[in-house]
Design a protein around this motif. Sequence first.
Motif, mmCIF file in Angstrom:
data_model
loop_
_atom_site.group_PDB
_atom_site.id
_atom_site.type_symbol
_atom_site.label_atom_id
_atom_site.label_comp_id
_atom_site.label_asym_id
_atom_site.label_seq_id
_atom_site.Cartn_x
_atom_site.Cartn_y
_atom_site.Cartn_z
ATOM 1 N N ARG A 18 12.268 4.855 26.447
ATOM 2 C CA ARG A 18 12.206 4.005 25.259
ATOM 3 C C ARG A 18 11.448 4.757 24.168
ATOM 4 O O ARG A 18 10.261 4.990 24.268
ATOM 5 N N MET A 19 12.152 5.154 23.095
ATOM 6 C CA MET A 19 11.580 5.994 22.039
ATOM 7 C C MET A 19 11.327 5.190 20.768
ATOM 8 O O MET A 19 12.232 4.508 20.267
ATOM 9 N N ILE A 20 10.103 5.297 20.262
ATOM 10 C CA ILE A 20 9.757 4.662 18.989
ATOM 11 C C ILE A 20 8.932 5.635 18.158
ATOM 12 O O ILE A 20 8.038 6.305 18.690
ATOM 13 N N ALA A 21 9.239 5.726 16.879
ATOM 14 C CA ALA A 21 8.417 6.491 15.937
ATOM 15 C C ALA A 21 7.453 5.530 15.247
ATOM 16 O O ALA A 21 7.853 4.448 14.813
ATOM 17 N N TYR A 22 6.189 5.933 15.169
ATOM 18 C CA TYR A 22 5.168 5.125 14.503
ATOM 19 C C TYR A 22 4.528 5.927 13.375
ATOM 20 O O TYR A 22 4.211 7.108 13.542
ATOM 21 N N LEU A 23 4.351 5.254 12.242
ATOM 22 C CA LEU A 23 3.650 5.863 11.115
ATOM 23 C C LEU A 23 2.469 4.978 10.739
ATOM 24 O O LEU A 23 2.612 3.762 10.593
ATOM 25 N N ARG A 24 1.293 5.600 10.599
ATOM 26 C CA ARG A 24 0.060 4.887 10.282
ATOM 27 C C ARG A 24 -0.682 5.640 9.176
ATOM 28 O O ARG A 24 -1.633 6.371 9.456
ATOM 29 N N PRO A 25 -0.279 5.489 7.929
ATOM 30 C CA PRO A 25 -0.988 6.191 6.848
ATOM 31 C C PRO A 25 -2.419 5.704 6.716
ATOM 32 O O PRO A 25 -2.730 4.546 7.007
ATOM 33 N N GLU A 26 -3.293 6.598 6.298
ATOM 34 C CA GLU A 26 -4.699 6.260 6.121
ATOM 35 C C GLU A 26 -4.909 5.526 4.797
ATOM 36 O O GLU A 26 -4.238 5.806 3.794
ATOM 37 N N LEU A 27 -5.852 4.596 4.804
ATOM 38 C CA LEU A 27 -6.227 3.919 3.565
ATOM 39 C C LEU A 27 -6.882 4.894 2.606
ATOM 40 O O LEU A 27 -7.700 5.725 3.011
ATOM 41 N N GLU A 28 -6.551 4.782 1.338
ATOM 42 C CA GLU A 28 -7.249 5.568 0.328
ATOM 43 C C GLU A 28 -8.597 4.940 -0.004
ATOM 44 O O GLU A 28 -9.571 5.634 -0.266
ATOM 45 N N ASP A 29 -8.653 3.610 0.031
ATOM 46 C CA ASP A 29 -9.889 2.878 -0.232
ATOM 47 C C ASP A 29 -10.362 2.262 1.074
ATOM 48 O O ASP A 29 -9.862 1.240 1.524
ATOM 49 N N PRO A 37 12.221 2.020 15.992
ATOM 50 C CA PRO A 37 12.864 2.362 17.260
ATOM 51 C C PRO A 37 13.918 3.453 17.073
ATOM 52 O O PRO A 37 14.705 3.407 16.122
ATOM 53 N N LEU A 38 13.937 4.404 18.001
ATOM 54 C CA LEU A 38 14.862 5.528 17.894
ATOM 55 C C LEU A 38 16.068 5.396 18.812
ATOM 56 O O LEU A 38 17.036 6.148 18.668
ATOM 57 N N ALA A 92 0.847 -1.184 0.000
ATOM 58 C CA ALA A 92 0.000 0.000 0.000
ATOM 59 C C ALA A 92 0.884 1.237 0.000
ATOM 60 O O ALA A 92 1.484 1.563 1.016
ATOM 61 N N ALA A 93 0.989 1.895 -1.132
ATOM 62 C CA ALA A 93 1.771 3.121 -1.225
ATOM 63 C C ALA A 93 0.868 4.282 -0.842
ATOM 64 O O ALA A 93 0.084 4.776 -1.645
ATOM 65 N N LYS A 94 0.947 4.710 0.395
ATOM 66 C CA LYS A 94 0.034 5.717 0.921
ATOM 67 C C LYS A 94 0.788 6.967 1.361
ATOM 68 O O LYS A 94 1.913 6.878 1.852
ATOM 69 N N PRO A 95 0.162 8.146 1.238
ATOM 70 C CA PRO A 95 0.781 9.343 1.814
ATOM 71 C C PRO A 95 0.929 9.181 3.323
ATOM 72 O O PRO A 95 0.051 8.639 3.994
ATOM 73 N N MET A 96 2.048 9.627 3.872
ATOM 74 C CA MET A 96 2.302 9.541 5.292
ATOM 75 C C MET A 96 1.729 10.749 6.028
ATOM 76 O O MET A 96 1.464 11.795 5.435
ATOM 77 N N HIS A 97 1.553 10.598 7.331
ATOM 78 C CA HIS A 97 1.207 11.696 8.214
ATOM 79 C C HIS A 97 2.419 11.958 9.102
ATOM 80 O O HIS A 97 3.358 11.139 9.135
ATOM 81 N N PRO A 98 2.467 13.073 9.835
ATOM 82 C CA PRO A 98 3.587 13.267 10.753
ATOM 83 C C PRO A 98 3.684 12.090 11.724
ATOM 84 O O PRO A 98 2.686 11.615 12.254
ATOM 85 N N ALA A 99 4.880 11.620 11.951
ATOM 86 C CA ALA A 99 5.069 10.416 12.755
ATOM 87 C C ALA A 99 4.742 10.655 14.225
ATOM 88 O O ALA A 99 5.006 11.729 14.770
ATOM 89 N N GLN A 100 4.166 9.633 14.839
ATOM 90 C CA GLN A 100 3.976 9.655 16.284
ATOM 91 C C GLN A 100 5.326 9.434 16.962
ATOM 92 O O GLN A 100 6.134 8.628 16.509
ATOM 93 N N LEU A 101 5.548 10.138 18.059
ATOM 94 C CA LEU A 101 6.722 9.917 18.893
ATOM 95 C C LEU A 101 6.231 9.342 20.221
ATOM 96 O O LEU A 101 5.723 10.065 21.078
ATOM 97 N N SER A 102 6.348 8.031 20.368
ATOM 98 C CA SER A 102 5.895 7.359 21.576
ATOM 99 C C SER A 102 7.097 7.068 22.470
ATOM 100 O O SER A 102 8.015 6.361 22.064
ATOM 101 N N VAL A 103 7.061 7.632 23.673
ATOM 102 C CA VAL A 103 8.159 7.448 24.616
ATOM 103 C C VAL A 103 7.600 6.850 25.908
ATOM 104 O O VAL A 103 6.692 7.411 26.513
ATOM 105 N N ILE A 104 8.146 5.704 26.304
ATOM 106 C CA ILE A 104 7.757 5.058 27.547
ATOM 107 C C ILE A 104 8.905 5.181 28.548
ATOM 108 O O ILE A 104 10.080 5.053 28.176
ATOM 109 N N TYR A 105 8.543 5.422 29.813
ATOM 110 C CA TYR A 105 9.549 5.599 30.852
ATOM 111 C C TYR A 105 9.430 4.508 31.920
ATOM 112 O O TYR A 105 8.371 3.880 32.081
#
Length: 255
Positions: A237-248, A143-144, A79-92
Amino acid sequence: MFDHTGWKKFDYDRDIANWVGAAHQLACTIVADSKMRANWLQCEGTWFVGVDALPSDEAGTLAETPLKGRVMDWLSQIAAKPMHPAQLSVIYDGYPKPRKGEKDRAFNYRLKRDAAHVDGLLPVGEARRRMLKESHAYILGLPLNSCAPDASPLVIWEGSHIIMAETFDKVLKDTSPQEWDTINLTDVYQAARRHVFEICPRVTVHAEPGEAYVVHRLALHGVAPWANGAAAPKEGRMIAYLRPELEDLSEWAEI
């Protein structure tokens, strides 16, 4: 393997490592910003949620560093989808603590069941009925920084995406996709989760900077509690997550 388990890990890739290096530098600045902390720090300071906190563009480029590599080549075939700004999830260290307003039952679920969920099914109204409000194509985790495998890793119930697809298809198949966001999925979703807990293996996912993993959009997943003594940098613990939206949107309930 991805079709069967609902997730796939990719080995070290220099291109991904370059992106991660740029993202990590920005991430440290973002989590130190008082306004960002006031907006995103939850669970009594043990989770920086950071939705769309990293300023990547629709191609995934961040600080003039392109998001490319084997994982992106593989995803382009799915699925070649446009990306959104990445989430920055940090757990301590100390996660989880109760989230603001979280009742005992909900916190116990976070603690005992890793807050397991399918992305995009958001609580609506005072009754918090689950409805499809975000139709993601997939979840890409990058993972960052380097942490111990038991420092609140991602948790996935392998094969859960198959159960979820069958469950949601039965409910949605006779309704126009444009109406799916109005359908109350709470009861069937909760029943499917209970079934998943009974029959699907729970696995933890660990990856180092430069590695990547992709999670099926319907896979039940969450975050494990931070193990006592788990090693990690002070930055968490830093992780970047990307979840592009479906076009269909009609593809959402498919495996």
